[in-house]
Motif scaffolding. Structure first.
Motif, mmCIF file in Angstrom:
data_model
loop_
_atom_site.group_PDB
_atom_site.id
_atom_site.type_symbol
_atom_site.label_atom_id
_atom_site.label_comp_id
_atom_site.label_asym_id
_atom_site.label_seq_id
_atom_site.Cartn_x
_atom_site.Cartn_y
_atom_site.Cartn_z
ATOM 1 N N ILE A 14 5.129 6.141 -17.174
ATOM 2 C CA ILE A 14 6.511 5.842 -16.260
ATOM 3 C C ILE A 14 7.367 7.030 -16.146
ATOM 4 C CG2 ILE A 14 8.436 4.592 -16.123
ATOM 5 C CD1 ILE A 14 6.999 2.322 -17.402
ATOM 6 N N LEU A 15 7.612 7.895 -17.183
ATOM 7 C CA LEU A 15 8.503 8.947 -16.953
ATOM 8 C C LEU A 15 7.794 10.007 -16.038
ATOM 9 C CD1 LEU A 15 10.135 9.298 -20.485
ATOM 10 C CD2 LEU A 15 11.204 8.313 -18.461
ATOM 11 N N THR A 16 6.667 10.328 -16.162
ATOM 12 C CA THR A 16 5.828 11.124 -15.531
ATOM 13 C C THR A 16 5.944 10.907 -13.891
ATOM 14 O OG1 THR A 16 4.226 11.631 -17.205
ATOM 15 C CG2 THR A 16 3.563 12.426 -14.942
ATOM 16 N N THR A 17 5.832 9.562 -13.578
ATOM 17 C CA THR A 17 5.537 9.188 -12.321
ATOM 18 C C THR A 17 7.137 9.320 -11.999
ATOM 19 O OG1 THR A 17 3.930 7.665 -12.708
ATOM 20 C CG2 THR A 17 5.325 7.159 -10.796
ATOM 21 N N ILE A 18 8.221 8.907 -12.531
ATOM 22 C CA ILE A 18 9.609 9.043 -12.122
ATOM 23 C C ILE A 18 9.805 10.501 -11.984
ATOM 24 C CG2 ILE A 18 12.052 8.859 -12.759
ATOM 25 C CD1 ILE A 18 11.143 6.164 -14.254
ATOM 26 N N LEU A 19 9.432 11.504 -12.715
ATOM 27 C CA LEU A 19 9.442 12.977 -12.527
ATOM 28 C C LEU A 19 8.921 13.299 -11.114
ATOM 29 C CD1 LEU A 19 9.971 15.931 -13.493
ATOM 30 C CD2 LEU A 19 7.690 15.768 -14.328
ATOM 31 N N GLY A 20 7.609 12.700 -10.761
ATOM 32 C CA GLY A 20 7.045 13.234 -9.416
ATOM 33 C C GLY A 20 7.975 12.490 -8.171
ATOM 34 N N ILE A 21 8.170 11.495 -8.489
ATOM 35 C CA ILE A 21 8.896 10.664 -7.364
ATOM 36 C C ILE A 21 10.531 11.390 -6.989
ATOM 37 C CG2 ILE A 21 10.057 8.597 -6.674
ATOM 38 C CD1 ILE A 21 7.679 7.140 -7.961
ATOM 39 N N ALA A 22 11.105 11.886 -8.385
ATOM 40 C CA ALA A 22 12.361 12.622 -8.179
ATOM 41 C C ALA A 22 11.900 13.750 -7.564
ATOM 42 C CB ALA A 22 13.141 12.641 -9.481
ATOM 43 N N GLY A 78 0.760 -1.197 -0.009
ATOM 44 C CA GLY A 78 0.036 -0.118 0.047
ATOM 45 C C GLY A 78 0.813 1.404 0.048
ATOM 46 N N GLY A 79 2.204 1.317 0.915
ATOM 47 C CA GLY A 79 2.941 2.550 0.809
ATOM 48 C C GLY A 79 3.476 2.695 -0.717
ATOM 49 N N LEU A 80 3.813 1.545 -1.195
ATOM 50 C CA LEU A 80 4.562 1.540 -2.624
ATOM 51 C C LEU A 80 3.624 2.106 -3.673
ATOM 52 C CD1 LEU A 80 6.993 1.244 -4.232
ATOM 53 C CD2 LEU A 80 6.154 -1.107 -4.673
ATOM 54 N N LEU A 81 2.171 1.614 -3.249
ATOM 55 C CA LEU A 81 1.262 2.004 -4.421
ATOM 56 C C LEU A 81 0.944 3.539 -4.218
ATOM 57 C CD1 LEU A 81 -0.756 1.487 -6.557
ATOM 58 C CD2 LEU A 81 -2.309 0.841 -4.787
ATOM 59 N N TRP A 82 0.986 4.162 -2.793
ATOM 60 C CA TRP A 82 0.763 5.562 -2.363
ATOM 61 C C TRP A 82 1.935 6.164 -3.074
ATOM 62 C CZ3 TRP A 82 -3.047 8.385 -1.509
ATOM 63 C CH2 TRP A 82 -2.717 9.643 -0.974
ATOM 64 N N ILE A 83 3.022 5.898 -3.171
ATOM 65 C CA ILE A 83 4.358 6.716 -3.527
ATOM 66 C C ILE A 83 3.876 6.837 -4.939
ATOM 67 C CG2 ILE A 83 6.538 6.491 -4.028
ATOM 68 C CD1 ILE A 83 7.067 5.186 -1.267
ATOM 69 N N ILE A 84 3.601 5.833 -5.769
ATOM 70 C CA ILE A 84 3.417 5.928 -7.403
ATOM 71 C C ILE A 84 2.216 6.559 -7.524
ATOM 72 C CG2 ILE A 84 2.788 4.392 -9.209
ATOM 73 C CD1 ILE A 84 4.363 2.159 -7.982
ATOM 74 N N VAL A 85 1.203 6.780 -6.900
ATOM 75 C CA VAL A 85 0.098 7.456 -7.414
ATOM 76 C C VAL A 85 0.648 8.970 -7.050
ATOM 77 C CG1 VAL A 85 -2.175 8.109 -6.383
ATOM 78 C CG2 VAL A 85 -1.709 5.761 -6.844
ATOM 79 N N GLY A 96 5.645 16.460 1.518
ATOM 80 C CA GLY A 96 4.392 16.532 1.294
ATOM 81 C C GLY A 96 4.182 16.593 -0.018
ATOM 82 N N PHE A 97 2.754 16.522 -0.412
ATOM 83 C CA PHE A 97 2.470 16.543 -1.787
ATOM 84 C C PHE A 97 2.536 17.784 -2.517
ATOM 85 C CE2 PHE A 97 -0.798 17.540 -5.101
ATOM 86 C CZ PHE A 97 -0.730 16.646 -5.838
ATOM 87 N N ILE A 98 2.558 19.096 -1.846
ATOM 88 C CA ILE A 98 2.816 20.222 -2.578
ATOM 89 C C ILE A 98 4.323 20.408 -2.840
ATOM 90 C CG2 ILE A 98 2.503 22.662 -2.189
ATOM 91 C CD1 ILE A 98 0.016 22.075 -0.506
ATOM 92 N N THR A 99 4.968 20.073 -1.650
ATOM 93 C CA THR A 99 6.351 20.221 -1.772
ATOM 94 C C THR A 99 6.910 19.397 -2.879
ATOM 95 O OG1 THR A 99 6.808 18.896 -0.078
ATOM 96 C CG2 THR A 99 7.147 21.203 0.272
#
Length: 90
Positions: free
Chosen positions: A34-42, A4-11, A64-67
């Protein structure tokens, strides 16, 4: 880390990446899920690192989400500069 934590990170990474691409449009934006998700995670990792370095977050806290979205915009800006200078091909 739980599934669930990993899924939350991806979302959260995907949504932060989408917002960053919307705030900083350009012809060289990374596209696709995938690249959009990697951009957000980075962006989240960058925001967490900077926040912990300046003392805004404790060592066990994350951005947090905003930062994370702000961090993704910064990562996208760096991406645009690297493409513009020819270091990477967009």
């Amino acid at each position: 880390m739980s599934m669930g934590g990993l899924l939350w990170i991806i979302v959260v990474g995907f949504i932060a990446g989408l917002i960053a691409r919307w705030l900083a449009p350009g012809p060289n934006n990374p596209s696709g899920f995938i690249l959009t998700t990697i951009l957000g995670i980075a962006g989240a990792f960058l925001a967490t690192f900077v926040g912990q370095a300046i003392g805004h977050y404790s060592p066990d806290q994350g951005a947090g989400f905003i930062t994370a979205t702000i961090g993704a915009v910064v990562v996208l800006f760096i991406w645009h500069r690297l493409v513009a200078s020819g270091v990477i091909k967009g």
